[in-house]
Design an enzyme around this catalytic site. Sequence first.
Site, PDB file in Angstrom:
ATOM      1  N   GLU A  60       0.837  -1.204   0.000  1.00  0.00           N
ATOM      2  CA  GLU A  60       0.000   0.000   0.000  1.00  0.00           C
ATOM      3  C   GLU A  60       0.865   1.245   0.000  1.00  0.00           C
ATOM      4  OE1 GLU A  60      -0.443  -2.673   1.810  1.00  0.00           O
ATOM      5  OE2 GLU A  60      -2.344  -3.375   0.990  1.00  0.00           O
ATOM      6  N   PHE A  83      -8.946  -2.889   1.205  1.00  0.00           N
ATOM      7  CA  PHE A  83      -9.832  -2.643   2.342  1.00  0.00           C
ATOM      8  C   PHE A  83      -9.263  -1.430   3.059  1.00  0.00           C
ATOM      9  CE2 PHE A  83     -10.746  -7.057   1.540  1.00  0.00           C
ATOM     10  CZ  PHE A  83     -12.067  -7.252   1.945  1.00  0.00           C
ATOM     11  N   PHE A  88      -3.203   1.682   6.347  1.00  0.00           N
ATOM     12  CA  PHE A  88      -2.228   2.249   7.288  1.00  0.00           C
ATOM     13  C   PHE A  88      -0.764   2.106   6.868  1.00  0.00           C
ATOM     14  CE2 PHE A  88      -6.216   1.674   9.599  1.00  0.00           C
ATOM     15  CZ  PHE A  88      -6.491   3.025   9.779  1.00  0.00           C
ATOM     16  N   HIS A 129     -11.263  -6.072   8.399  1.00  0.00           N
ATOM     17  CA  HIS A 129     -11.981  -5.936   7.124  1.00  0.00           C
ATOM     18  C   HIS A 129     -13.281  -5.177   7.370  1.00  0.00           C
ATOM     19  CE1 HIS A 129      -9.384  -9.469   6.437  1.00  0.00           C
ATOM     20  NE2 HIS A 129      -9.379  -9.105   5.166  1.00  0.00           N
TER      21      HIS A 129
HETATM   22  C1  LIG Z   1      -1.560  -4.966   4.034  1.00  0.00           C
HETATM   23  C2  LIG Z   1      -2.570  -5.819   3.345  1.00  0.00           C
HETATM   24  N1  LIG Z   1      -2.919  -5.540   2.079  1.00  0.00           N
HETATM   25  C3  LIG Z   1      -3.829  -6.293   1.438  1.00  0.00           C
HETATM   26  C4  LIG Z   1      -4.411  -7.361   2.061  1.00  0.00           C
HETATM   27  C5  LIG Z   1      -5.447  -8.204   1.333  1.00  0.00           C
HETATM   28  N2  LIG Z   1      -4.864  -9.531   1.077  1.00  0.00           N
HETATM   29  C6  LIG Z   1      -5.113 -10.575   1.881  1.00  0.00           C
HETATM   30  S1  LIG Z   1      -4.249 -11.933   1.463  1.00  0.00           S
HETATM   31  C7  LIG Z   1      -3.545 -11.144   0.140  1.00  0.00           C
HETATM   32  C8  LIG Z   1      -2.575 -11.864  -0.707  1.00  0.00           C
HETATM   33  C9  LIG Z   1      -1.491 -12.499   0.074  1.00  0.00           C
HETATM   34  O1  LIG Z   1      -0.657 -13.211  -0.768  1.00  0.00           O
HETATM   35  P1  LIG Z   1       0.558 -14.040  -0.204  1.00  0.00           P
HETATM   36  O2  LIG Z   1       1.389 -13.187   0.677  1.00  0.00           O
HETATM   37  O3  LIG Z   1       1.222 -14.668  -1.370  1.00  0.00           O
HETATM   38  O4  LIG Z   1      -0.115 -15.145   0.732  1.00  0.00           O
HETATM   39  P2  LIG Z   1      -1.116 -16.322   0.311  1.00  0.00           P
HETATM   40  O5  LIG Z   1      -2.511 -15.798   0.449  1.00  0.00           O
HETATM   41  O6  LIG Z   1      -0.795 -16.732  -1.073  1.00  0.00           O
HETATM   42  O7  LIG Z   1      -0.868 -17.405   1.307  1.00  0.00           O
HETATM   43  C10 LIG Z   1      -4.010  -9.822   0.049  1.00  0.00           C
HETATM   44  C11 LIG Z   1      -3.633  -8.869  -0.997  1.00  0.00           C
HETATM   45  C12 LIG Z   1      -4.039  -7.607   3.395  1.00  0.00           C
HETATM   46  N3  LIG Z   1      -4.575  -8.617   4.084  1.00  0.00           N
HETATM   47  N4  LIG Z   1      -3.117  -6.843   4.003  1.00  0.00           N
END
Ligand SMILES: Cc1ncc(C[n+]2csc(CCOP(=O)(O)OP(=O)(O)O)c2C)c(N)n1
Lengths: 325, 369
Positions: A60, A83, A88, A129
Amino acid sequence: MANLTLIQAVNDGLRTVMKADDSVVVFGEDVGPKGGVFLATEGLTADFGESRCFDTPLSEDGIIGTAVGMAMNGLRPVAEIQFQDFIFPAFDQIVSEAAKLRYRSGGQYTAPMVIRTPYGGGIRGGLYHSQSGEAYFAHTAGLKVVIPSTPHDAKGLLIASIQDPDPVLFMEPKALYRSVKGEVPEGEYTVDLSTLRTVREGGDVTIYCYGAMVPVVERAAAQAAEQRGIDCLVVDLRTLMPLDEEGVLEAAKQTGRVVVVHEAPRFCGYGAEISALIAEHCIEYMEAPVRRVTGFDTPFPNTLEHHYLPDDRRVLDAIESVYDF
Amino acid sequence: MASALQILAPDGSVVGEPPGLSDEELRGLFVHMLQIRCMDGRMLKLQRAGRIGFVGTATGLEATLVGAAAPLRREDWLWSGLREGGAAVMRGLPLAEYVAQMYCNANDTAKGRQMCNHFQHKGTNYPSWSSVIGTQITHGVGAAFASMRRGEDTVHAIHFGDGATSSNGFHSGLNFAGVWKVPAVFVCTDNGWAISVASSAQTAASSFAAKAPAYGFPGIEVDGNDVLACQSAMSDAIERARRGEGPTMVVLKTYRMLGHSSSDDPTKYRADEEVEAWAKRDPIARYERFLTDRGVISKGERADLEAQLLVEIDAVIHEQEAAPPMALKTLVEDVYAEVPYHLRREYNDFIAVAEKLGHAQPGDGAFPL
Ligand SMILES: Cc1ncc(C[n+]2csc(CCOP(=O)(O)OP(=O)(O)O)c2C)c(N)n1
Ligand SMILES: [Mg+2]
């Protein structure tokens, strides 16, 4: 005119500006082929190409920091934060950079950009969320904060935000994405950033609200009329910064009894600003103390979220208490 | 993936040096992998039936969880993301607590405050992640610093995904860990996707492992569908950290076989052929072939094991279906060590209305002011 949901209206708004202005670029996490986790950007990559709507790495801070640079150099970035809870990591870029750029450069450099982000509870998303962080941002000089509650306003306010010369945080009530539908004009139109909307006329009690609380307040106002014959004046603030101060004070004077509703926590919440404005400028019109109906001063719960979120019963209770005072 | 460490080829044949584990230990790894697959299946069913809200599965990732956690001691810490719950169970999180967390019910040790898939287990040093991607990375580094300062030989395994390598926490965490030389192992589970963003779109570096040397410590790539390779690489990295030689990043290359979560439709952004190709590398089938060839399990034993696991899981689900309602006071508790005056007052105003409406249970009554 088309009958659209709020999220379709957001999509329509993005398409409208992207067609009209080649400098508008839309980016963020999962906004490309997937079309966003809520599908706000559905079809934009297919229709406008990858150079206009694209996915970014998961940062972000990176998204907002690069948006500032793009805006400083002739693009009109519309960045999505998936979200609001995840904004932050970018707080520094928003608060220290985007919001202060015009001021610190004596107006030489500016950051005309929009940050779109879904906010608020009602989807059983737990602490991270569901939050409503508008107060952090409305407190930040140099930033505008906009929250629509109808499809018509979502499109019109979004276009106005993208065309605005200053950075705008555009908070979308995710609980209303698909639960409200309404007529949305085709093509380009704007809704002025600093005018409230009168949702319902009434002379007994004034209720201020915005975003996902608007339908809740409408239901409570209908019950107040039905059960007690209390006529509520319901005001949707739409733009928290800049605020339509004149309109706010006018509405308070009309009834002398005020309720403010938001789902964010109460302490130093937006309702405190409205209450203070009324206390400062029209206390002589007041017939009852101002009542706030808000989320608790706690993190957002998960299993008990329906108790945390203000509902029509809690709003009705407040309406009755200021009316009967 | 020629460069990635591999001990078992996809057909189960041995192509590397298997770790010195007893047959009983080898079998244990298999049971834990099956348990993860079985739990995912049951949780998805419960989600579709509307009994629980959300599931982020580890289907296809079983070897990474089991292999990476196997060499940890009970007092070592495991810093988790979305998908490490199965490793927690393997290390001692009671199944009942796992399921209660998925129900977010009154038996949940976090009091139903977090959404599903946010497990914790204090007894084996397993804090839950927040939900905010990457934030646990620096926590793990700070906690490893604390272990080191006290002169303990505790190691911290810090798990995160390919997407999280783009977060601020990744950079700060690896940077601090290198400078402080903390006893940590960074476990990057590269499952190909961060929701709909391919891991190839997270970085222009040749691999995630290539980032570690820039922070001053080694990074290695491992076939994440090979449980023995995961175990072996982690065992080396953990012991290196325990000896005080500093951190390692271990990148487990695998594939998220299902959607990001129960709310995601992956067909919108990825090709079926890619999924099918990875299905042929299934970590459980591969390990099953190895164990069968070695005579550790018999042909067809897998089905019996799965049946037993499901009986156990279903019994726990049955129990959790009968959980009592959540106490309403949990709304305002644990915000601070004591419930402060303003929260007691807010709660009392709220409970007065709830009681009028008949929404309160015995015990939900007002706080003394
Ligand atoms: C700071 C933040 N940005 C966006 C999200 C939304 N989000 C949740 S899981 C995810 C992807 C995570 O990918 P990865 O690190 O590869 O883990 P995986 O889900 O593949 O285990 C995103 C973008 C979040 N939870 N936290
Ligand atoms: Mg991933």
